[in-house]
Structures are given as structure tokens and as C-alpha cells.
Enzyme design. Structure first.
Site: not given
Length: 239
Positions: A139, A152
């Protein structure tokens, strides 16, 4: 036929990649927590000609990982491991001051520790494959400091570095961490439930060609973005 193990294979990018590989003649082991959606994804892949085994369960559970590897071994081995299953750690997302340790632990367990556990079980099979490869879905939150994405992002940054070290330690494999970009997925919708730009975000299927390019061209192990792979694809095709 080559065999791929895809975690989080019932929806989103995992499902889209599974269907694309099915059309190329791959055999598949798909895992996910939701048995219903997983069965539907498996059926869709079978309709495209794949031999499919679905294993419902939580990737953080060692027993579940063992079942997935056993299913792959029965199909002939493991040529590709896709670490796609992800956990946010909190939903909706919260700043670090509001992120409990349990949430951070959940993100790390799913996004890093489970990937490591699955790799340890599949590594002998990957080493013996003609062109063994590991793809870990990363990501941009792994490299950019976005408010509320700290837990995250930290887990994905750890996954990136884990992938980089694995690529050095296993020169006979290809190990790629891939940032697919912001997609219209359930995970992103859960993270940002009131996202005003949701309708403009691309579908997961739009980045599958980037992953297929990695498999076709087998560039050096490393971190890639889907956008860069897609931009370079026309030039590569013209050579």
C-alpha cells in the site's frame, strides 16, 4: 499446470487475480474467512477452466494455513504465493492515539506474521517450482504518512521490508511487493466509509494486468507500483 495460493481470494483484488490466472490455465487454492463468497469465487474460477480448491478460515490460524498448503500440495505444489489478505486494525480508521494495541496487533498478525507463517510452509514447494514467486500486496500507506493510517501503514511497511529481505535470501525466487493503488474494495470502504471519491476509484480488475506483467516478465525482486507497471506495459509489449 502451475499452482497459485491466494489469500483473501474471495473478493476484491484477490478474486480478480484468481479469475485472470484461471483464464491462463492455473490451478488455484483460494482462502478467505467468508465461506459463501469464497465458494462463489471458486465457482467463477472453475467456470474459466481452473482446478480450484477453496479453504475457508482465518489466515492467522496455523491450522488453516496448513490446510491451504496441503490443498496446494495435492494439486502439485506451489508456483505462486499471493499474500493478499489484509486487516486494517480498526474500522473506521483511527489516529495512533486512539488505536488500541489489540488493533495494531491484528494488523501485524494478518498482514505480516500470517504471511511469514504461510511462506515458511510453502517455501520448499516454491524452491522446487520452475519459476517460484511470492507477491505481497502492499500500500502507499507503507511509504506515506497519512493520518489515521498509521497502524495499517506500519504493517504494510513491515511487509515491504520482509519481502525485500526474502528476495535477497532467496535469489532463486522472485519476490515482489506491489502497491496496487487505491481501489474500490470492501477494505477501503470499511476504512473510509464516507469517502466522497469512492465512485471515482478504479475497480480491482483494472490493476490485474500489472500483476500479470510481473509473472510474464519476471523482473528482479523488489517493490513495484501497479501504476508504473501499467504505464510501462505498452513499451514493453512493443519490444
Amino acid at each position: 499446470m502451475p499452482v497459485a495460493v491466494i489469500t483473501g481470494g474471495s473478493k476484491g483484488l484477490g478474486r480478480a487475480l484468481a479469475l485472470a490466472l484461471a483464464e491462463r490455465g492455473w490451478s488455484l487454492v483460494l482462502t478467505a474467512r467468508g465461506a459463501g463468497a469464497l465458494a462463489e469465487a471458486g465457482q467463477a474460477a472453475e467456470e474459466r477452466g481452473a482446478v480450484v480448491r477453496t479453504v475457508a478460515g482465518d489466515v492467522t490460524d496455523a491450522g488453516h494455513r496448513g490446510e491451504a498448503v496441503a490443498a496446494a500440495r495435492a494439486l502439485g505444489g506451489v508456483d505462486l504465493l499471493v499474500n493478499n489478505a489484509s486487516a486494517l486494525g480498526a474500522s473506521p480508521l483511527a489516529g495512533l492515539a486512539g488505536l488500541g494495541t489489540a488493533g495494531l496487533r491484528e494488523a501485524l498478525e494478518t498482514n505480516v506474521v500470517a504471511a511469514h507463517g504461510l511462506l515458511r510452509e510453502t517455501l520448499p514447494l516454491l524452491r522446487s517450482a520452475p519459476a517460484g514467486a511470492v507477491v505481497s500486496v502492499s500500500s502507499d500507506a507503507a511509504v506515506e504518512a497519512y493520518p489515521t493510517w498509521g497502524g495499517y501503514g506500519a504493517s504494510k511497511a513491515a511487509l515491504d521490508h520482509w519481502s525485500a529481505v526474502l528476495g535477497v535470501e532467496e535469489p532463486g525466487l522472485r519476490v515482489w511487493a506491489v502497491d496496487p493503488g487505491d481501489l474500490r474494495t470492501e477494505l477501503y470502504r470499511t476504512a473510509v466509509p464516507d469517502d466522497p471519491d469512492e465512485a471515482a476509484r478504479p475497480e480491482p480488475e483494472s490493476v490485474v494486468p500489472a500483476f500479470l506483467r510481473l509473472l510474464d516478465e519476471r523482473p528482479a525482486s523488489g517493490r513495484y507500483t501497479a501504476s508504473a507497471l501499467l504505464e510501462a506495459a505498452p513499451a514493453a509489449a512493443g519490444r
